[in-house]
Design an enzyme around this catalytic site. Sequence first.
Site, mmCIF file in Angstrom:
data_model
loop_
_atom_site.group_PDB
_atom_site.id
_atom_site.type_symbol
_atom_site.label_atom_id
_atom_site.label_comp_id
_atom_site.label_asym_id
_atom_site.label_seq_id
_atom_site.Cartn_x
_atom_site.Cartn_y
_atom_site.Cartn_z
ATOM 1 N N GLU A 16 0.822 -1.216 0.000
ATOM 2 C CA GLU A 16 0.000 0.000 0.000
ATOM 3 C C GLU A 16 0.855 1.265 0.000
ATOM 4 O O GLU A 16 0.485 2.264 -0.634
ATOM 5 C CB GLU A 16 -0.960 0.006 1.193
ATOM 6 N N TYR A 99 -5.772 6.850 4.061
ATOM 7 C CA TYR A 99 -5.912 5.859 3.006
ATOM 8 C C TYR A 99 -5.245 4.532 3.388
ATOM 9 O O TYR A 99 -5.872 3.468 3.354
ATOM 10 C CB TYR A 99 -5.328 6.367 1.670
ATOM 11 N N ASP A 117 -9.501 6.731 -2.204
ATOM 12 C CA ASP A 117 -8.368 7.163 -3.009
ATOM 13 C C ASP A 117 -8.889 7.783 -4.303
ATOM 14 O O ASP A 117 -10.090 8.022 -4.444
ATOM 15 C CB ASP A 117 -7.442 5.982 -3.292
#
Length: 341
Positions: A16, A99, A117
């Site tokens: 991520e 996020y 996002d």
Amino acid sequence: MPWRNTSDPYLIWISEIMLQQTRVDQALPYYERFTKRYPDAASLASSGLDEVLRLWEGLGYYSRARNMHKAAKQIVDEHDGSFPTDYQDVISLRGVGPYTAAAVMSIAFNYPAPVVDGNVMRVISRLYHIEDDIRLQSTRDRIEILAADLLDRARPGTFNQAVMELGATICTPRSPACHDCPLQNSCQAYHRNRTGDIPYKSPAKKRPHHHIAVGVIRDANNRMLISRRPENAMLGGLWEFPGGKQEPGESLRETVKRELNEELGVRVMVEKKPFEVIRHAYSHFTITLHAFFAELDGLSENPEARNGEPVKWVAPGELVRFAFPKANRKITEKLVSYRAK
DNA sequence: AAAACGGGGCG
DNA sequence: CGCCCAGTTTT
């Protein structure tokens, strides 16, 4: 994608971070190399930053690598080396914002947090015909509320990944494939024929352009002088050939002489013409980089950086060991090719 | 709230 | 060449 075949929060976290502002195709090879070298937080935490940055070289936004390195130390120091399972602990990790916290928590731990996002903002703004500027935080807040409402609370990780994948493959920024979209029937932008101008994003300022001149100083053994950038600066912790921005009314050769004198306290002779000229775009400005060969004059012996950062004399074959920004890496490749001839 | 922060790919 | 991308930190 390999990070879909694991439930290890550490590996999902790495993926991520790499995917922030970065396409899957670009991140994939980095993920493979990085997780092979650093299979867990302890191995990452005990590594030197130099090696972390070398593995990150070319991926950009280098603060991600520096922050991730710090976060690994946090995991070791504060969580005994195992990735935290609590949302507040996760978002407290350096480099982990809303996020990434939502993504890791939902995918690894089935925690019901909606991911918002660029993909999700596009999908939801089209789904609900939201015309507001997506640069505004108020718009993002509104979209997050809708995302939380839509979230499948039994499978939040799958849901979040599904919406992101829909945005990446079908509901794309330009020419979305609405004919293949499972949400076509409920999409307000589609029914109003407005997918072309939703989401709306206010115009960005355009990027200024700079001319940068750098000097490649070689000693009698053909070793070259490189210097390390401060860690809190742009491209922090990476190595470069010393130089800087051309000032008004100054020739590029004068720029090299001035910058090397200011940065290293040396006087140099600069060749008349650059041996390489490179254009490069950063996120907020563009540059033309002019690389000159330069030679120390007889009186300047040991260059030292005025900012206290290290400098090194490096043989051409050793340049590959150091992390360089993209534009500087092109210079090193040119230098190595000279040596091959 | 706005600015800073990389690099690559695409039309 | 401008826009976009699986954003976060600093100001």
